[in-house]
Design an enzyme around this catalytic site. Structure first.
Site, short mmCIF file in Angstrom:
data_model
loop_
_atom_site.label_atom_id
_atom_site.label_comp_id
_atom_site.label_asym_id
_atom_site.label_seq_id
_atom_site.Cartn_x
_atom_site.Cartn_y
_atom_site.Cartn_z
N GLU A 99 -26.85 76.68 104.42
CA GLU A 99 -27.40 75.64 103.87
C GLU A 99 -26.35 75.09 102.80
O GLU A 99 -26.57 74.49 102.01
CB GLU A 99 -28.75 76.00 103.64
CG GLU A 99 -29.54 76.23 104.70
CD GLU A 99 -31.08 76.55 104.20
OE1 GLU A 99 -31.91 75.40 103.74
OE2 GLU A 99 -31.36 77.71 103.91
N SER A 138 -33.85 75.62 106.75
CA SER A 138 -33.31 74.37 107.50
C SER A 138 -33.23 74.38 109.04
O SER A 138 -32.42 73.81 109.62
CB SER A 138 -31.99 73.88 106.91
OG SER A 138 -32.10 73.67 105.55
N ILE A 183 -47.27 76.09 118.04
CA ILE A 183 -48.26 75.32 117.79
C ILE A 183 -48.26 73.94 118.10
O ILE A 183 -47.24 73.14 117.70
CB ILE A 183 -48.62 75.72 116.41
CG1 ILE A 183 -48.88 76.98 115.78
CG2 ILE A 183 -49.91 74.77 115.93
CD1 ILE A 183 -49.93 77.72 116.35
N SER A 226 -34.92 64.28 101.50
CA SER A 226 -35.82 65.17 101.46
C SER A 226 -37.17 65.02 101.24
O SER A 226 -37.58 64.01 100.30
CB SER A 226 -35.31 66.43 100.57
OG SER A 226 -34.00 66.68 100.89
#
Length: 369
Positions: free
Chosen positions: A21, A196, A229, A331
């Site tokens: 990252e 990430s 999920i 973000s």
């Protein structure tokens, strides 16, 4: 570098790092540095290159291609830094000159991922006697390792995604049919200590399972296999120490198979952020209470982002907890606080204040008899 002006404190901003990252961290640094109140703080900018070396940076030219997420990088530097442990004014030494840098009062690290978010840098800053934004060593380490995160949350009775943990040494003997029978299909496979969405794969069959394991094990020695999920992706931002506050909820609408690295940081327009998320008040309140509980039980402080799945049956499941969330222009963490009434400059100021508050509280703890 000159001493901090009278009445100001010195803030060190750390960015880059050895993790996958690295580039995200560089992008985060731009916004944090721009948001710092220069009436309160003078800056020391520390760029950590991909070999882990700390370099002293000039604000005017510390990045190459700052506007291009695909090419952004640290400017080359030979001004490497050494550290001096202990409660010492000479915390950081410029190796090229042999001179000490001005003493740092507080640090703001945006070193995302391994060797930055996992407790290692937090431990070093503790040894240097520098207060810092974000959780302490234990909270950082536990939250970085998704396996350990789940273990702590489960022990506290908080809901997590069903999963199986695999180690590289045992990977050859893994039985796909047994895992699929336990967790169902599709599956998600991810490195235990990456962020990430790096190294994450969605798996539908045995062939894809083995390929996904090979990818994940290139990024970590431990891998999680999780139930996929079917639910909405909801995120919350937590801010505080002993009495943490939780932002409004936000929702991620990703057009890709899942919210992958390129979707998050490179492909503009590929993911939508809905803030605040369209939720019933009772569901929103429950999500925020669980986020606060997770923050506390994991030993977090100052800040964290808590990510959830919300199923059609209104089941709430914690996906992961990020202790140094992104601070890029897209973000979620700063956007959630902006929607909650705290804009970017005030958020950065509050984070620094919380770091200093925690350090003052820690100073009351006896270290001798």
């Amino acid at each position: 570098m000159e001493q901090a002006e009278k009445g100001k404190q010195r803030l060190a901003v750390l960015f880059g790092g050895q993790s996958t990252e690295h580039e995200v961290s560089l992008r985060s640094s731009i916004n944090v540095i721009n948001a710092v109140d220069r009436q309160k703080f003078d800056l020391t900018l520390i760029g950590v290159d991909k070999r882990g070396r700390w370099t002293l940076c000039n604000e005017a030219d510390y990045l190459l291609y700052p506007d291009d997420p695909a090419r952004i990088k640290l400017s080359p530097s030979t001004r490497y830094l050494a550290v001096v442990p202990g409660q010492n004014a000479a915390q950081l030494i410029d190796i090229s000159s042999g001179k000490a840098l001005p003493a740092v009062d507080v640090a703001f690290s945006v070193l995302h991922g391994a060797a930055g978010e996992d407790g290692s840098v937090q431990g070093l800053l503790r040894v240097l006697g520098i207060p810092f934004v974000g959780p302490d060593v234990l909270g950082s380490a536990v939250c970085m390792d998704k396996d350990m995160t789940k273990r702590v949350l489960r022990d506290a009775g908080l809901p997590v995604t069903p999963s199986v943990t695999l180690h590289r040494a045992d990977s050859a003997a893994v039985d796909f049919d047994a895992i699929a029978g336990q967790l169902g299909l599709p599956l998600f496979i991810k490195p235990a200590s990456q962020g990430s969405s790096v190294g994450v794969s969605k798996v539908l069959d045995a062939a894809g399972f083995r390929q996904a394991l090979d990818v994940a094990f290139t990024f970590d020695h431990k891998v999680l296999v999780e139930t996929a999920i079917n639910g909405r992706e909801i995120e919350t931002a937590v801010l505080g120490n002993d009495s943490p506050a939780v932002s409004v909820c936000g929702e991620i609408l990703a057009n890709d198979e899942f919210y992958a690295y390129d979707t998050k940081y490179l492909n503009d327009g590929q993911a939508g952020l809905v803030i605040p998320a369209q939720l019933e008040r009772a569901v929103s309140d429950e999500l925020r209470l669980i986020a606060q509980a997770a923050f506390r039980v994991l030993g977090c402080a100052v800040m964290a982002r808590v990510d959830f799945f919300l199923t059609q049956d209104r089941e709430i499941i914690i996906n992961e907890v990020n202790t140094i969330p992104g601070f890029t222009s897209i973000s979620m963490y700063p956007k959630l606080w902006e929607a909650s009434g705290l804009d970017y400059p005030r958020l950065v100021d509050k984070l620094i204040t919380l770091a200093l508050d925690r350090a003052r509280d820690a100073a009351d703890i006896k270290t001798d008899r």
